[in-house]
Design a protein around this motif. Structure first.
Motif, mmCIF file in Angstrom:
data_model
loop_
_atom_site.group_PDB
_atom_site.id
_atom_site.type_symbol
_atom_site.label_atom_id
_atom_site.label_comp_id
_atom_site.label_asym_id
_atom_site.label_seq_id
_atom_site.Cartn_x
_atom_site.Cartn_y
_atom_site.Cartn_z
ATOM 1 N N ALA A 76 0.845 -1.200 0.000
ATOM 2 C CA ALA A 76 0.000 0.000 0.000
ATOM 3 C C ALA A 76 0.876 1.243 0.000
ATOM 4 O O ALA A 76 1.693 1.435 0.919
ATOM 5 N N LEU A 77 0.717 2.080 -1.008
ATOM 6 C CA LEU A 77 1.431 3.356 -1.055
ATOM 7 C C LEU A 77 0.755 4.322 -0.093
ATOM 8 O O LEU A 77 -0.441 4.604 -0.216
ATOM 9 N N THR A 78 1.514 4.805 0.877
ATOM 10 C CA THR A 78 0.990 5.688 1.918
ATOM 11 C C THR A 78 1.455 7.111 1.646
ATOM 12 O O THR A 78 2.644 7.397 1.652
ATOM 13 N N PHE A 79 0.501 8.002 1.406
ATOM 14 C CA PHE A 79 0.797 9.356 0.979
ATOM 15 C C PHE A 79 1.045 10.268 2.181
ATOM 16 O O PHE A 79 0.244 10.320 3.106
ATOM 17 N N LEU A 80 2.133 11.042 2.126
ATOM 18 C CA LEU A 80 2.431 12.039 3.149
ATOM 19 C C LEU A 80 2.332 13.419 2.521
ATOM 20 O O LEU A 80 3.029 13.717 1.546
ATOM 21 N N ASN A 81 1.460 14.231 3.064
ATOM 22 C CA ASN A 81 1.240 15.601 2.585
ATOM 23 C C ASN A 81 2.442 16.466 2.965
ATOM 24 O O ASN A 81 2.751 16.633 4.146
ATOM 25 N N TYR A 82 3.129 17.030 1.972
ATOM 26 C CA TYR A 82 4.368 17.757 2.261
ATOM 27 C C TYR A 82 4.150 19.065 3.016
ATOM 28 O O TYR A 82 5.111 19.675 3.477
ATOM 29 N N ARG A 83 2.904 19.482 3.195
ATOM 30 C CA ARG A 83 2.658 20.706 3.950
ATOM 31 C C ARG A 83 2.400 20.448 5.439
ATOM 32 O O ARG A 83 2.212 21.387 6.202
ATOM 33 N N LEU A 84 2.390 19.204 5.835
ATOM 34 C CA LEU A 84 2.180 18.901 7.245
ATOM 35 C C LEU A 84 3.447 19.167 8.059
ATOM 36 O O LEU A 84 4.539 19.341 7.518
ATOM 37 N N HIS A 85 3.289 19.138 9.371
ATOM 38 C CA HIS A 85 4.433 19.274 10.276
ATOM 39 C C HIS A 85 5.166 17.932 10.337
ATOM 40 O O HIS A 85 4.539 16.873 10.212
ATOM 41 N N PRO A 86 6.496 17.927 10.518
ATOM 42 C CA PRO A 86 7.228 16.659 10.623
ATOM 43 C C PRO A 86 6.656 15.705 11.670
ATOM 44 O O PRO A 86 6.692 14.480 11.478
ATOM 45 N N LYS A 87 6.145 16.237 12.756
ATOM 46 C CA LYS A 87 5.520 15.369 13.763
ATOM 47 C C LYS A 87 4.313 14.637 13.175
ATOM 48 O O LYS A 87 4.045 13.476 13.516
ATOM 49 N N GLU A 88 3.585 15.328 12.288
ATOM 50 C CA GLU A 88 2.417 14.707 11.666
ATOM 51 C C GLU A 88 2.846 13.630 10.664
ATOM 52 O O GLU A 88 2.192 12.587 10.545
ATOM 53 N N TRP A 89 3.937 13.881 9.934
ATOM 54 C CA TRP A 89 4.464 12.851 9.038
ATOM 55 C C TRP A 89 4.806 11.594 9.829
ATOM 56 O O TRP A 89 4.457 10.484 9.438
ATOM 57 N N ALA A 90 5.506 11.799 10.944
ATOM 58 C CA ALA A 90 5.914 10.666 11.771
ATOM 59 C C ALA A 90 4.698 9.945 12.345
ATOM 60 O O ALA A 90 4.668 8.701 12.393
ATOM 61 N N TRP A 91 3.682 10.708 12.767
ATOM 62 C CA TRP A 91 2.477 10.088 13.321
ATOM 63 C C TRP A 91 1.786 9.209 12.281
ATOM 64 O O TRP A 91 1.370 8.077 12.580
ATOM 65 N N ILE A 92 1.657 9.712 11.058
ATOM 66 C CA ILE A 92 0.990 8.951 10.002
ATOM 67 C C ILE A 92 1.777 7.680 9.690
ATOM 68 O O ILE A 92 1.199 6.591 9.575
ATOM 69 N N MET A 93 3.104 7.795 9.573
ATOM 70 C CA MET A 93 3.901 6.604 9.292
ATOM 71 C C MET A 93 3.784 5.580 10.413
ATOM 72 O O MET A 93 3.722 4.376 10.174
ATOM 73 N N SER A 94 3.762 6.062 11.644
ATOM 74 C CA SER A 94 3.625 5.163 12.783
ATOM 75 C C SER A 94 2.255 4.506 12.786
ATOM 76 O O SER A 94 2.128 3.292 12.996
#
Length: 513
Positions: A76-94
């Motif tokens: 599954a390709l999991t999309f990370l919105n580049y305008r989010l905060h790095p903490k939010e990127w990490a939360w989504i990946m987790s």
């Protein structure tokens, strides 16, 4: 049928036809098919079928390769919105339990301090030059992999894309879109929207947004896509001129930026035969301006992350009816598409008669499989056997739908319901207003007070009294704003949707959400 089958079929039928253009890079369908297979085989070297691969990048050819290649590996390709905060990127990946991250260095440097909070992450693959801590590059990994189709069977009910909701009204949830969901969503649009000879689609939306489904829609029809790293009004006009773009889609705010740009008449935009809009409600005044500037080539659809694309269509023919006297249609978002079952219901799931406001619910094969790791959220969304959108709407006798508001954006003041979009539409008629967001702010007397947050046009001088008078001249008294706030800009998602939750939090507590 799998999402990747679209590219295999076109790679066999039109191997030399251009599929992707980005700056000076041009990729044919045959080359895209081979790269898709290389991506799939490369991912299988690092992770297993069923795993999640996160991507954090701007609109690049590599992103398009991953659109198809990661799902072709059964992942599954999991999309990370580049305008989010790095903490939010990490939360989504987790939350997604991602094992692989494919990322541009410009984002990796901000994300690096938070990677330890993603316990499942095992591999970081860099698009571009390697970094001191991450030596594996996308070019080397994918370039060395086999271009043969992976030797595995992927079920069409396997999750292909994992997209997290924008979170404009709360905490994001991971929408699991299967191969079947995405193929049906694309096919729905292929059937409903007229094909364009020698189709050239400019991708103005970021590929990390569900609107990127226009990529497989275009490729399904054998057309080419032209990428721009991110939306910028003059660059958009330059690319339309340079590549003789035939179609594009954008959010209302993007279209507004183009219409108000001082150089809008300096570029040749005559090749455009279709301008689609979506991702947020279109103010009627902006729509009038777009039709006046570009002619009857405007169309729209209604969809959301959980649907993998659109389920309502408001075609050019309906827009032509609107500009030829049936102006009430300008506020519509269309009628149900051929492969979607859409209706408006009350709280008891009874279908509302024409003219009565209720919630939009949907049933069909493009509706998400569920929310990743969130059984309660999935059960709530599918109560009664239909997917609940959270959008309030009414339909007319012809079957046209009219979105009134998000359920969570409806304001209750003095016991009366106020739909924020209705007030916004009136405020947009004021010549000094460029952007408008209407929200409810808690109040001891009224429960909530109608509050207008506005961005003015350059050079405009507008008072609070002017705005209130505009509302009073067009709306019931209880609907007029009791507070008017002027700002330089409104907070938006990457797709251009105004984040009302953030506005409410800032005005209520003074602390951004």
């Amino acid at each position: 049928m799998l999402l990747s089958d679209m590219i295999r079929l076109n790679g066999r039928k039109n191997p030399d036809k251009v599929a992707v253009v980005s700056d000076d890079v041009s990729v044919t369908f045959g080359e895209l098919r081979d790269r898709m297979h290389q991506v799939a085989n490369a991912m299988l070297q690092l992770a297993d079928v069923g795993d999640r691969v996160a991507v954090l990048a701007e609109n690049l050819p590599e992103y398009v390769e991953m659109y198809y290649g990661v799902p072709d590996a059964g992942m599954a390709l999991t999309f990370l919105n580049y305008r989010l905060h790095p903490k939010e990127w990490a939360w989504i990946m987790s939350n997604a339990e991602a094992r692989i991250l494919v990322v541009q260095p410009k984002f990796l440097e901000h994300l690096e301090p938070f990677l330890e909070s993603v316990p499942t992450l095992e591999h970081v693959v860099v698009i571009g030059d390697p970094t001191p801590d991450h030596q594996v590059t996308y070019a080397d990994l994918v370039g060395s992999a086999s271009s043969e189709q992976p030797d595995l069977v992927v079920d069409e009910d396997t999750t292909a894309w994992l997209l997290y909701t924008s979170g404009t009204t709360g905490f994001p949830k991971g929408a699991m879109l299967t191969h079947r969901n995405l193929v049906i969503a694309a096919l729905n649009s292929v059937i409903e929207y007229e094909p364009q000879p020698d189709e050239r689609a400019l991708i103005a939306f970021p590929l990390c947004h569900v609107s990127g489904y226009s990529v497989p829609v275009t490729h399904f029809r054998g057309g080419r896509i032209v990428l721009t790293p991110m939306f910028e009004a003059e660059l958009w006009m330059k690319l339309v001129d340079e590549h003789q773009i035939t179609g594009t889609s954008m959010a209302p705010t993007m279209l507004n930026f183009i219409l108000e740009h001082p150089k809008v008449n300096d570029y040749d935009l005559s090749s455009l035969r279709g301008i689609g809009y979506g991702a947020a409600a279109m103010p009627v005044e902006i729509l009038r301006s777009a039709i006046k500037r570009f002619g009857p080539i405007v169309y729209s659809g209604f969809g959301m992350t959980e649907l993998g694309g659109n389920v309502l269509t408001f075609p050019k023919s309906a827009h032509e009816r609107a500009v030829n006297g049936e102006e009430h249609l300008l506020a519509s978002c269309g009628t149900p598409m051929v492969m979607a079952d859409v209706k408006v219901v009350d709280e008891e799931m009874n279908e509302c008669p024409p003219g009565i406001v209720g919630e939009v619910v949907i049933r069909g094969e493009q509706v998400l499989a569920g929310y990743f790791g969130n059984e309660a959220g999935t059960a709530e969304a599918f109560r009664g056997g239909w997917f609940h959108t959270g959008d309030m709407a009414r339909r007319d006798e012809e079957g046209f739908f009219y979105i009134v508001d998000r359920m969570k954006d409806m304001i209750i003041t003095g016991g009366e319901n106020v739909y924020s979009r209705e007030v916004e539409e009136v405020l947009y008629t004021h010549p000094g207003v460029s952007e408008a967001a209407v929200i409810g702010i808690p109040d001891e007397t009224w429960g909530e007070v109608v509050t207008a947050v506005l961005v003015l046009r350059a050079g405009a001088v507008v008072s609070e009294a002017d705005i209130v008078q505009t509302a009073r001249d067009n709306l019931a008294g209880y609907k007029k704003p009791r507070r008017v706030i002027f700002v330089d800009e409104l907070p938006k998602t990457v797709s251009g949707k105004i984040i009302k939750r953030q506005l409410r939090d800032e005005l209520t507590t003074g602390v951004p959400s």
